[in-house]
Design a protein around this motif. Structure first.
Motif, mmCIF file in Angstrom:
data_model
loop_
_atom_site.group_PDB
_atom_site.id
_atom_site.type_symbol
_atom_site.label_atom_id
_atom_site.label_comp_id
_atom_site.label_asym_id
_atom_site.label_seq_id
_atom_site.Cartn_x
_atom_site.Cartn_y
_atom_site.Cartn_z
ATOM 1 N N PHE A 164 0.828 -1.206 0.000
ATOM 2 C CA PHE A 164 0.000 0.000 0.000
ATOM 3 C C PHE A 164 0.859 1.252 0.000
ATOM 4 O O PHE A 164 0.625 2.197 -0.758
ATOM 5 N N TYR A 165 1.894 1.276 0.836
ATOM 6 C CA TYR A 165 2.768 2.436 0.993
ATOM 7 C C TYR A 165 3.486 2.772 -0.317
ATOM 8 O O TYR A 165 3.528 3.932 -0.736
ATOM 9 N N GLN A 166 4.020 1.758 -0.977
ATOM 10 C CA GLN A 166 4.714 1.982 -2.251
ATOM 11 C C GLN A 166 3.753 2.530 -3.307
ATOM 12 O O GLN A 166 4.098 3.441 -4.062
ATOM 13 N N ARG A 167 2.541 1.989 -3.341
ATOM 14 C CA ARG A 167 1.537 2.480 -4.303
ATOM 15 C C ARG A 167 1.117 3.911 -3.977
ATOM 16 O O ARG A 167 0.862 4.713 -4.876
ATOM 17 N N LEU A 168 1.030 4.230 -2.703
ATOM 18 C CA LEU A 168 0.675 5.584 -2.269
ATOM 19 C C LEU A 168 1.711 6.594 -2.763
ATOM 20 O O LEU A 168 1.363 7.629 -3.338
ATOM 21 N N LEU A 169 2.993 6.285 -2.557
ATOM 22 C CA LEU A 169 4.050 7.180 -3.027
ATOM 23 C C LEU A 169 3.979 7.353 -4.541
ATOM 24 O O LEU A 169 4.119 8.468 -5.052
ATOM 25 N N GLN A 170 3.757 6.250 -5.265
ATOM 26 C CA GLN A 170 3.670 6.324 -6.724
ATOM 27 C C GLN A 170 2.458 7.146 -7.162
ATOM 28 O O GLN A 170 2.566 8.007 -8.033
ATOM 29 N N ARG A 171 1.317 6.877 -6.548
ATOM 30 C CA ARG A 171 0.071 7.555 -6.921
ATOM 31 C C ARG A 171 0.182 9.074 -6.755
ATOM 32 O O ARG A 171 -0.292 9.841 -7.595
ATOM 33 N N PHE A 172 0.810 9.510 -5.687
ATOM 34 C CA PHE A 172 0.921 10.946 -5.415
ATOM 35 C C PHE A 172 2.247 11.532 -5.904
ATOM 36 O O PHE A 172 2.556 12.677 -5.627
ATOM 37 N N GLN A 173 3.017 10.707 -6.634
ATOM 38 C CA GLN A 173 4.305 11.129 -7.196
ATOM 39 C C GLN A 173 5.212 11.749 -6.137
ATOM 40 O O GLN A 173 5.785 12.826 -6.317
ATOM 41 N N ILE A 174 5.320 11.027 -5.014
ATOM 42 C CA ILE A 174 6.173 11.449 -3.903
ATOM 43 C C ILE A 174 7.457 10.635 -3.952
ATOM 44 O O ILE A 174 7.413 9.410 -3.823
ATOM 45 N N PRO A 175 8.595 11.276 -4.162
ATOM 46 C CA PRO A 175 9.846 10.515 -4.188
ATOM 47 C C PRO A 175 10.204 10.003 -2.797
ATOM 48 O O PRO A 175 9.993 10.717 -1.802
ATOM 49 N N PRO A 176 10.705 8.769 -2.697
ATOM 50 C CA PRO A 176 11.165 8.291 -1.391
ATOM 51 C C PRO A 176 12.296 9.193 -0.888
ATOM 52 O O PRO A 176 13.218 9.517 -1.640
ATOM 53 N N ARG A 177 12.176 9.628 0.349
ATOM 54 C CA ARG A 177 13.190 10.493 0.948
ATOM 55 C C ARG A 177 13.671 9.856 2.242
ATOM 56 O O ARG A 177 12.865 9.341 3.020
ATOM 57 N N LYS A 178 14.956 9.942 2.451
ATOM 58 C CA LYS A 178 15.526 9.433 3.696
ATOM 59 C C LYS A 178 14.978 10.283 4.839
ATOM 60 O O LYS A 178 14.961 11.508 4.764
ATOM 61 N N VAL A 179 14.519 9.626 5.881
ATOM 62 C CA VAL A 179 13.924 10.322 7.016
ATOM 63 C C VAL A 179 14.882 10.283 8.192
ATOM 64 O O VAL A 179 15.224 9.211 8.684
ATOM 65 N N THR A 180 15.331 11.447 8.608
ATOM 66 C CA THR A 180 16.036 11.515 9.885
ATOM 67 C C THR A 180 14.952 11.595 10.951
ATOM 68 O O THR A 180 13.890 12.190 10.729
ATOM 69 N N ASN A 181 15.200 10.969 12.097
ATOM 70 C CA ASN A 181 14.137 10.935 13.094
ATOM 71 C C ASN A 181 13.888 12.312 13.694
ATOM 72 O O ASN A 181 14.686 13.232 13.550
ATOM 73 N N LYS A 182 12.742 12.441 14.363
ATOM 74 C CA LYS A 182 12.337 13.743 14.903
ATOM 75 C C LYS A 182 13.334 14.265 15.929
ATOM 76 O O LYS A 182 13.505 15.471 16.062
ATOM 77 N N ILE A 183 13.982 13.373 16.650
ATOM 78 C CA ILE A 183 14.978 13.824 17.630
ATOM 79 C C ILE A 183 16.101 14.566 16.910
ATOM 80 O O ILE A 183 16.478 15.675 17.297
ATOM 81 N N GLN A 184 16.629 13.969 15.847
ATOM 82 C CA GLN A 184 17.714 14.619 15.094
ATOM 83 C C GLN A 184 17.253 15.930 14.476
ATOM 84 O O GLN A 184 17.976 16.926 14.470
ATOM 85 N N ARG A 185 16.010 15.944 13.965
ATOM 86 C CA ARG A 185 15.485 17.172 13.375
ATOM 87 C C ARG A 185 15.282 18.240 14.443
ATOM 88 O O ARG A 185 15.519 19.426 14.197
ATOM 89 N N ALA A 186 14.865 17.843 15.639
ATOM 90 C CA ALA A 186 14.703 18.803 16.736
ATOM 91 C C ALA A 186 16.029 19.390 17.152
ATOM 92 O O ALA A 186 16.136 20.591 17.435
ATOM 93 N N VAL A 187 17.080 18.568 17.181
ATOM 94 C CA VAL A 187 18.418 19.069 17.532
ATOM 95 C C VAL A 187 18.886 20.078 16.484
ATOM 96 O O VAL A 187 19.395 21.145 16.821
ATOM 97 N N THR A 188 18.697 19.745 15.216
ATOM 98 C CA THR A 188 19.109 20.646 14.131
ATOM 99 C C THR A 188 18.386 21.981 14.206
ATOM 100 O O THR A 188 18.969 23.022 13.881
ATOM 101 N N ASN A 189 17.130 21.981 14.656
ATOM 102 C CA ASN A 189 16.316 23.190 14.673
ATOM 103 C C ASN A 189 16.104 23.762 16.064
ATOM 104 O O ASN A 189 15.151 24.485 16.318
ATOM 105 N N HIS A 190 17.010 23.430 16.981
ATOM 106 C CA HIS A 190 16.932 23.919 18.361
ATOM 107 C C HIS A 190 17.607 25.280 18.466
ATOM 108 O O HIS A 190 18.589 25.549 17.787
ATOM 109 N N ILE A 191 17.053 26.126 19.306
ATOM 110 C CA ILE A 191 17.675 27.429 19.562
ATOM 111 C C ILE A 191 18.516 27.292 20.823
ATOM 112 O O ILE A 191 18.029 26.866 21.858
ATOM 113 N N ASN A 192 19.790 27.631 20.746
ATOM 114 C CA ASN A 192 20.655 27.535 21.917
ATOM 115 C C ASN A 192 20.624 28.803 22.738
ATOM 116 O O ASN A 192 20.500 29.858 22.296
#
Length: 192
Positions: A164-192
Motif C-alpha cells: 500500500f505504501y509503495q503504491r501511495l508514493l507512486q500515486r501521489f508522485q512522492i519521491p522516497p526520501r531518507k527520514v532523519t528521526n524527529k529527535i535529530q530534526r529537533a536538535v538541528t532546529n533547536h535554539i541555543n
C-alpha cells in the motif's frame, strides 16, 4: 508497556502534505509536544535509542525507543517502552525515576538522574485508520520556527502495508526520501 513499532516513513513537501490531507478521511487533528532527553555524553544516541516525554492536551507519557533486529531494511522497527504520566509530571520536563522506562534505562546502564533535556518540538498530527494500518500526517514546528512535514504508516501487517505504501508514493508522485528521526530534526532546529 513495551511493544514493537513497525512504520514506513517519508518526509513531505507542504504541497504533498496538502494533497494527501485532502485525499483521505483523517480524524480531527491534535497537538503534541515532545521533549527529548539524553546524557551529556549522548549515551542513548550511541546505543541508537531515543527518549522523550510527549505531552498532549489532557495526558502525557514518557517513551524509550530501542532498536530491534530488523526483518526488512525498508521498515522502521523499534521496541517502544512507555509509561503514562500526569500533565503535572510532564510539566517538570524530567524523566520519572519509576516505571518501565526507568527499568529499561537501568538495563542499558543508564540512570535517570544523568539525563537532561536537549531539544523539543510541537507536532500537529492527523490520523486516518485504514485496513493497512494508521496513516499519519505530521506537521512539526521547531523552536527556531522551522516547519517540516512527514508521512507515516504504522502497521502490524508489514507486507500488506508495504505494498500500500509503495503504491501511495507512486500515486501521489512522492519521491522516497531518507527520514532523519524527529529527535535529530529537533536538535538541528533547536535554539541555543
Amino acid at each position: 508497556m513495551a511493544q514493537v513499532e513497525i512504520e514506513f516513513k517519508n518526509l513531505l513537501t507542504e504541497t504533498e502534505f496538502e494533497r494527501l490531507l485532502s485525499s483521505y478521511s483523517f480524524a480531527s487533528p491534535f497537538q503534541q509536544t515532545n521533549y527529548y532527553f539524553d546524557t551529556p555524553d549522548q549515551q542513548l544516541k550511541q546505543q541508537h535509542c531515543g527518549l522523550r516525554i510527549r505531552r498532549f492536551s489532557d495526558h502525557a507519557e514518557q517513551t524509550l525507543k530501542q532498536p530491534t533486529e530488523k526483518v526488512d531494511p525498508s521498515q522502521h522497527q523499534l521496541i517502544e517502552t512507555t509509561d503514562v504520566l500526569t500533565l503535572a509530571q510532564a510539566r517538570t520536563k524530567e524523566i520519572q525515576p519509576h516505571g518501565e522506562v526507568a527499568a529499561a534505562l537501568k538495563t542499558r546502564g543508564l540512570n535517570v538522574t544523568d539525563l537532561q533535556l536537549f531539544a523539543e518540538a510541537t507536532t500537529t498530527r492527523r490520523i486516518a485508520s485504514l485496513a493497512e494500518g494508521e496513516l499519519t500526517l505530521d506537521q512539526t514546528t521547531y523552536p527556531n520556527g522551522h516547519v517540516d512535514y512527514e508521512l507515516e504508516l504504522e502497521t502490524s501487517q508489514p507486507q500488506l502495508a508495504q505494498t500500500f505504501y509503495q503504491r501511495l508514493l507512486q500515486r501521489f508522485q512522492i519521491p522516497p526520501r531518507k527520514v532523519t528521526n524527529k529527535i535529530q530534526r529537533a536538535v538541528t532546529n533547536h535554539i541555543n
